[in-house]
Design a protein around this motif. Structure first.
Motif, PDB file in Angstrom:
ATOM      1  N   ASP A  47       6.263  -0.088  -0.580  1.00 25.30           N
ATOM      2  CA  ASP A  47       6.438   1.366  -0.616  1.00 25.30           C
ATOM      3  C   ASP A  47       7.848   1.687  -0.125  1.00 25.30           C
ATOM      4  OD1 ASP A  47       6.317   4.089  -0.580  1.00 25.30           O
ATOM      5  OD2 ASP A  47       4.438   4.213   0.561  1.00 25.30           O
ATOM      6  N   TYR A  48       8.695   2.173  -1.062  1.00 26.15           N
ATOM      7  CA  TYR A  48      10.081   2.496  -0.729  1.00 26.15           C
ATOM      8  C   TYR A  48      10.244   3.937  -0.247  1.00 26.15           C
ATOM      9  CZ  TYR A  48      11.437  -1.800  -3.205  1.00 26.15           C
ATOM     10  OH  TYR A  48      11.594  -3.093  -3.613  1.00 26.15           O
ATOM     11  N   ARG A  49       9.199   4.737  -0.321  1.00 24.82           N
ATOM     12  CA  ARG A  49       9.336   6.172  -0.083  1.00 24.82           C
ATOM     13  C   ARG A  49       9.565   6.466   1.400  1.00 24.82           C
ATOM     14  NH1 ARG A  49       3.782   7.832  -2.936  1.00 24.82           N
ATOM     15  NH2 ARG A  49       3.167   6.135  -1.505  1.00 24.82           N
ATOM     16  N   ASN A  92       5.135   6.027  -8.975  1.00 25.06           N
ATOM     17  CA  ASN A  92       4.100   5.027  -8.730  1.00 25.06           C
ATOM     18  C   ASN A  92       4.279   3.931  -9.766  1.00 25.06           C
ATOM     19  OD1 ASN A  92       1.915   3.558  -8.108  1.00 25.06           O
ATOM     20  ND2 ASN A  92       0.434   5.239  -8.241  1.00 25.06           N
ATOM     21  N   THR A  95      10.281   2.265   4.776  1.00 27.15           N
ATOM     22  CA  THR A  95       9.974   1.256   3.772  1.00 27.15           C
ATOM     23  C   THR A  95       8.861   0.371   4.313  1.00 27.15           C
ATOM     24  OG1 THR A  95      12.257   1.254   2.988  1.00 27.15           O
ATOM     25  CG2 THR A  95      10.886  -0.646   2.420  1.00 27.15           C
ATOM     26  N   HIS A 106       5.306   1.494  -4.844  1.00 26.16           N
ATOM     27  CA  HIS A 106       5.331   2.954  -4.741  1.00 26.16           C
ATOM     28  C   HIS A 106       6.771   3.402  -4.516  1.00 26.16           C
ATOM     29  CE1 HIS A 106       0.965   3.138  -4.494  1.00 26.16           C
ATOM     30  NE2 HIS A 106       1.002   2.208  -3.553  1.00 26.16           N
ATOM     31  N   THR A 124       3.414   1.173 -10.397  1.00 30.42           N
ATOM     32  CA  THR A 124       2.392   0.226  -9.986  1.00 30.42           C
ATOM     33  C   THR A 124       2.195  -0.821 -11.078  1.00 30.42           C
ATOM     34  OG1 THR A 124       1.312   1.948  -8.757  1.00 30.42           O
ATOM     35  CG2 THR A 124       0.002  -0.007  -9.258  1.00 30.42           C
ATOM     36  N   ASP A 184       9.163  10.250  -6.220  1.00 29.99           N
ATOM     37  CA  ASP A 184       8.244   9.144  -6.043  1.00 29.99           C
ATOM     38  C   ASP A 184       7.771   8.696  -7.413  1.00 29.99           C
ATOM     39  OD1 ASP A 184       6.663  10.520  -3.085  1.00 29.99           O
ATOM     40  OD2 ASP A 184       8.569   9.478  -3.410  1.00 29.99           O
ATOM     41  N   THR A 201       1.910  -5.109  -1.612  1.00 31.89           N
ATOM     42  CA  THR A 201       2.148  -3.672  -1.765  1.00 31.89           C
ATOM     43  C   THR A 201       3.488  -3.330  -1.143  1.00 31.89           C
ATOM     44  OG1 THR A 201      -0.227  -3.226  -1.640  1.00 31.89           O
ATOM     45  CG2 THR A 201       1.263  -1.365  -1.306  1.00 31.89           C
TER      46      THR A 201
END
Length: 397
Positions: free
Chosen positions: A315-317, A388, A321, A276, A390, A386, A313
């Motif tokens: 997520d860098y947002r 995704n 992190t 993400h 994925t 952002d 999973t």
């Protein structure tokens, strides 16, 4: 430590009670059985002397065996119980020759002892030998048990110290790795600054004089900073490593996690990866930490749950992190094996240095979970786009 002191005090109180009881029995029996009263005081004094040498730790060897043996040799069976304590101590200390010598001296010299309480009267020596043999056997068993407990305690302490040293070594290795990575990343960026300012400085004739001076100052500062960085952090590299030499693992870049997963899949490891946000949403130190966490998680999965699906999973947002890796445990007992490695110690050192949190342990339903949350530094852009990005991979056939 408190339990050890309590046990020592309990043992001392128990010994004191037993020795006092035996000394009292000897004194009372001597007062009742000796017909004339002139020997009551000597018998009582002998019992007290035996009790003292048996209760004072410094007198237990060799004073106590000599004194108690002499009392038994003269007063016969009145000192039998006290001599059992001596034989118990000698057996616990593995002094077999001394124990045999005490028994032989007591029986031999008792032939010339006080007639009314002589061991050879009515074959009382048979009962005395039985009691002494029993005390010696019990002493051997207790002594062996004590030595075993001390040996086990020493082994546990050795393992504890060794584990502490291993953890500290893992932490220091991770700190060295972080320093080396920061050296590579910062050196590259400072080199770019010096390069671009140098190019602009060559065109100083077309620039205003204040701007040219600023460029020269910026170029000199970046060059000095690069030199200082190499001096301070370069020494933390692995011994024999050079910046461009062989055998040096290059510092990870934002795309290295994808490459890491691709290499693992090429080695027949099943991985479902979800990303993400963009790697650029996080700082370089966060991306390096993500790479190390993913690397350690995949390595542990290969070691302890080979052939199972690994779910990852990232997520860098903003505002933090996040990394989470789960996989089924391959066999009973392997969850404990995963947590015993020192790679997690290094990961915790890295994540804590970034003011983050790392959790590793069973996640229920027979699975293992490794998760980290690293907050973004204050002032970073929280409006990044952002994405995704994925990527999901089904378990290969």
């Amino acid at each position: 430590m408190n339990s050890s002191r309590i046990q020592a005090r309990t043992a001392a109180v128990g010994r004191g009670a037993v020795v006092t009881f035996f000394a009292g029995v000897a004194a009372v029996n001597g007062a009742q059985l000796v017909s004339d009263g002139r020997y009551v005081v000597p018998i009582g004094a002998s019992a007290v002397a035996c009790a003292v040498v048996l209760l004072v730790p410094r007198l237990r060897w060799p004073v106590a065996p000599v004194v108690v043996t002499a009392v038994t040799a003269w007063w016969g069976w009145l000192g039998t119980l006290l001599l059992t304590v001596v034989l118990y101590d000698l057996a616990a200390a593995r002094r077999t020759k001394a124990a045999v010598l005490c028994v032989a001296a007591a029986l031999g010299a008792n032939l010339l002892g006080y007639p009314s309480t002589r061991l050879w009267h009515q074959q009382d020596y048979v009962t005395a030998l039985f009691l002494w043999a029993f005390a010696y056997v019990v002493g051997m068993w207790i002594g062996g048990r004590r030595r075993l407990v001390r040996a086990l305690a020493a082994d546990v302490e050795h393992l504890r110290v060794e584990a502490q040293l291993r953890e500290e070594t893992a932490r220091m290795a991770e700190r060295s790795r972080i320093a080396a990575e920061m050296h590579d990343v910062l050196a590259h960026r400072l080199s770019l600054i010096a390069l671009h300012t140098g190019v602009l400085a060559t065109r100083s004739d077309t620039l205003p004089e204040p701007v040219a001076e600023r460029l020269a100052l910026l170029r000199g500062a970046s060059t000095e900073a690069l030199t200082d960085l190499r001096d301070v952090l370069g020494v933390l590299r692995t011994s024999g490593a050079t910046p461009n030499g062989t055998g040096v693992v290059p510092a990870p870049v934002p795309g290295d996690v994808l490459q890491l997963v691709a290499d693992a899949r090429a080695a027949s490891q099943s991985i479902a990866l979800t990303i993400h946000g963009r790697p650029e949403d996080a700082t370089t130190t966060h991306r390096l930490a993500v790479y190390r966490i993913a690397q350690e998680a995949l390595t542990n999965a290969r070691k302890h749950a080979d052939g199972t699906l690994v779910t990852m999973t990232i997520d860098y947002r903003p505002p933090a992190t996040r990394v989470e890796v789960t996989n089924p445990v391959g066999a009973p007992g392997q969850a404990a094996a995963v947590s015993s490695g020192y790679g997690l110690v290094g990961l915790r050192e890295r994540v804590h240095a970034l003011h983050g949190r790392l959790d590793a342990g069973p996640a229920g339903a027979g699975s293992w979970r490794l998760a980290a949350r690293i907050p973004h530094p204050a002032g970073t852009d929280k409006n990044g786009t952002d994405r995704n990005g994925t990527e999901e991979n089904e378990t290969p056939a």
